[in-house]
Design an enzyme around this catalytic site. Structure first.
Site, PDB file in Angstrom:
ATOM      1  N   LYS A 143      -0.505   1.465   2.804  1.00 27.30           N
ATOM      2  CA  LYS A 143      -0.457   1.404   1.344  1.00 27.30           C
ATOM      3  C   LYS A 143      -1.695   0.060   1.001  1.00 27.30           C
ATOM      4  CE  LYS A 143       0.842  -2.579   1.008  1.00 27.30           C
ATOM      5  NZ  LYS A 143       0.678  -3.913   1.534  1.00 27.30           N
ATOM      6  N   HIS A 173       6.005  -0.164   4.949  1.00 30.76           N
ATOM      7  CA  HIS A 173       6.908  -0.439   5.940  1.00 30.76           C
ATOM      8  C   HIS A 173       8.178  -1.199   5.575  1.00 30.76           C
ATOM      9  CE1 HIS A 173       5.298  -4.688   5.374  1.00 30.76           C
ATOM     10  NE2 HIS A 173       6.394  -4.999   5.811  1.00 30.76           N
ATOM     11  N   HIS A 235       5.990  -1.973  -1.827  1.00 33.78           N
ATOM     12  CA  HIS A 235       7.503  -2.398  -1.387  1.00 33.78           C
ATOM     13  C   HIS A 235       8.508  -2.501  -2.302  1.00 33.78           C
ATOM     14  CE1 HIS A 235       4.956  -2.925   2.069  1.00 33.78           C
ATOM     15  NE2 HIS A 235       4.317  -4.088   1.768  1.00 33.78           N
TER      16      HIS A 235
HETATM   17  C1  BG6 Z   1       2.417  -6.486   3.460  1.00 32.13           C
HETATM   18  C2  BG6 Z   1       1.507  -7.199   2.635  1.00 32.13           C
HETATM   19  O1  BG6 Z   1       2.509  -5.012   3.305  1.00 32.13           O
HETATM   20  O2  BG6 Z   1       3.636  -6.925   3.627  1.00 32.13           O
HETATM   21  C3  BG6 Z   1       1.659  -8.529   2.938  1.00 32.13           C
HETATM   22  O3  BG6 Z   1       0.314  -6.487   2.574  1.00 32.13           O
HETATM   23  C4  BG6 Z   1       2.921  -8.938   2.825  1.00 32.13           C
HETATM   24  O4  BG6 Z   1       0.690  -9.364   1.986  1.00 32.13           O
HETATM   25  C5  BG6 Z   1       3.756  -8.287   3.826  1.00 32.13           C
HETATM   26  O5  BG6 Z   1       2.722 -10.692   3.557  1.00 32.13           O
HETATM   27  C6  BG6 Z   1       5.157  -8.669   4.044  1.00 32.13           C
HETATM   28  O6  BG6 Z   1       6.043  -7.978   4.910  1.00 32.13           O
HETATM   29  P1  BG6 Z   1       7.040  -8.626   5.764  1.00 32.13           P
HETATM   30  O7  BG6 Z   1       7.440  -7.327   6.594  1.00 32.13           O
HETATM   31  O8  BG6 Z   1       6.535  -9.664   6.634  1.00 32.13           O
HETATM   32  O9  BG6 Z   1       8.040  -9.000   4.795  1.00 32.13           O
END
Ligand code: BG6
Length: 467
Positions: A143, A173, A235
């Site tokens: 993404k 993710h 997300h």
């Molecule tokens: C990523 C973003 O997809 O997700 C980042 O590009 C962000 O900017 C991150 O910090 C957050 O993921 P997690 O798993 O650390 O909450």
């Protein structure tokens, strides 16, 4: 693990995501025995050789892998690595894959992982086509998928000239996080809350993901992206779909996608007037950032799902960099009772509505807050809460990280936790008015909760965070 040996071609192999998550994830999957037969071919713009790539990988593991990297495990993993600079072109990449497959000595599957910014996705897809690496292959697309409706439609079309839909895994993710899947378990494995999971009982919903992190070395990516494309259209909307979807007929890819896509189809277009864009003080001085950048490092917005279940219920979403705390919560505010027999000053309602809150921290947490009687004479009320933490259950062992889980799913060909072309295109469509007419960015101090206007956005309600 997957049935066949795997050759992973990792585009963006020296980038931030590869270092933070993908290389450590592949290392963990390999050393924990999930992918006993695997080769990883790094590809990137960097003109480096294999020893240099190994060094980068080792550095990444030392910095980002949760446990100590042992020399024996590292030596074994290092042997599985190869590297091809992008400039070497299709023949070199084809040869590297052929060599990896020969070393595994049996029929292999290929997993192409595109950990690259949107502008680099199509060139990588074309290169894979030219290199003849489409057969027996699956492709994971990071993404954001495109940067707006037109580019996403174009990307899907072009992608389909090389790979079939069956081969494509559009990753997000957050859907690989244990607590995200626990939302489905909680909603659909219990009779308790589902009857009240609708506009008759729920006043509003908040999805709040403040981050303390700044941009590190990611400014080149982030300048083109900003918080909306990086976090919201991806997300936060995916989590929104898990919260809001109707029960799927089965826990299988097609029924789940169908229900998620119905949520996206029911969403009203995001109105620029319902959006607060922010930028932290000092962002424009970061290396690699335009001195007049209008990129948002923060965003808060209100949106609606205009269907029978949710019509009129506002969903408030917020996320940003360099904020006061790192949290990932979904909070559901229930409606107030129709009448109050408690005398004024008793405290009822004084601390906001009762909430059910999901915490998407690494291990699920949940809390239910409600009013109860404070011990003592008279009737004084206080906000009380029930708390659940997965950590306290003893059910946590060697859990897979979100990326690890999803890489394994892709290797097995399981689309359940991935996104469809239709869903993603619809989300860009919902975003069009905002992307074409973004409100100006407002500055906010680092380590804060965002620009002041976030309070007007949510009024007469209040942000649940900080707790
Ligand atoms: C990523 C973003 O997809 O997700 C980042 O590009 C962000 O900017 C991150 O910090 C957050 O993921 P997690 O798993 O650390 O909450």
């Amino acid at each position: 693990g997957p049935q066949f040996p795997q050759v992973v071609v990792l585009f963006g192999a020296t980038g931030d995501l590869a270092k933070r998550k993908l290389l450590p994830g592949l290392y963990h999957l390999a050393t924990a025995g999930f992918i006993p037969q695997c080769r990883v071919i790094g590809v990137s713009l960097d003109d480096i050789d294999l020893p240099a790539f190994r060094q980068i990988a080792r550095g990444a593991l030392d910095q980002f892998f949760a446990r100590q990297v042992t020399d024996a495990d590292w030596d074994a993993f290092a042997q599985t690595l190869d590297y091809v600079p992008l400039a070497a072109g299709a023949p070199a990449l084809g040869a590297a894959v052929a060599a990896a497959e020969a070393s595994l000595g049996t029929e292999c599957r290929r997993l192409h992982y595109l950990s690259v910014p949107p502008s680099a996705a199509l060139p990588a897809v074309r290169l894979l086509g030219e290199a003849g690496l489409v057969e027996r292959a699956r492709i994971v697309m990071e993404k954001p998928f495109g940067t707006d409706l037109a580019s996403a439609v174009h990307l899907n079309r072009q992608l389909h000239t090389v790979f079939s839909e069956e081969q494509i895994f559009r990753i997000d993710h957050f859907l690989g996080k244990e607590p995200a899947q626990n939302i489905l378990a909680f909603r659909f494995a219990n009779g308790l809350f589902e009857p009240i999971w609708n506009r008759n009982f729920i006043d509003h919903v908040q999805i709040d993901v403040p981050e303390t992190l700044g941009l590190g070395q990611r400014s080149a990516f982030y300048e083109q992206t900003g918080a909306y494309r990086d976090m919201v259209v991806t997300h936060l909307f995916q989590i929104l779909a898990f919260m809001a979807m109707e029960p799927p007929t089965a826990l299988e890819p097609q029924p789940i996608s169908e229900e998620k896509n119905k949520v996206f189809r029911s969403m009203l277009p995001i109105q620029p007037a319902d959006v607060v864009r922010g930028q932290y003080n000092g962002y424009r001085q970061e290396p690699g950032v335009d001195a007049e950048s209008e990129t948002e490092t923060f965003i808060a917005l209100k949106c609606f799902i205009d269907n029978w279940r949710w019509a009129g219920v506002p969903f408030f979403l917020r996320t940003g960099k360099k904020m006061a705390e790192g949290q990932r919560i979904i909070s559901i505010a229930f409606r107030e009772p129709p009448k109050s027999m408690f005398p004024p000053g008793s405290g009822v309602g004084a601390q906001g509505p009762d909430h059910l809150t999901f915490d998407l921290a690494d291990a699920s947490k949940m809390s239910l807050s409600f009013y109860g009687k404070r011990p003592g004479p008279g009737m004084r009320l206080d906000k009380l809460s029930l708390q659940f933490a997965m950590h306290d259950t003893g059910l946590i062992g060697d859990v897979l990280e979100a990326y690890e889980r999803l890489i394994l799913d892709a290797m097995r060909g399981d689309h359940t936790l991935f996104n469809t072309a239709e869903g993603i295109e619809r989300l860009w469509q919902v975003s069009t008015q905002l992307l074409e007419n973004p409100p100006p960015v407002r500055l906010y101090p680092a380590d804060s909760w965002g620009p002041k206007s976030i309070h007007q956005l949510i009024a007469p309600h209040a942000w649940r965070l900080p707790f």
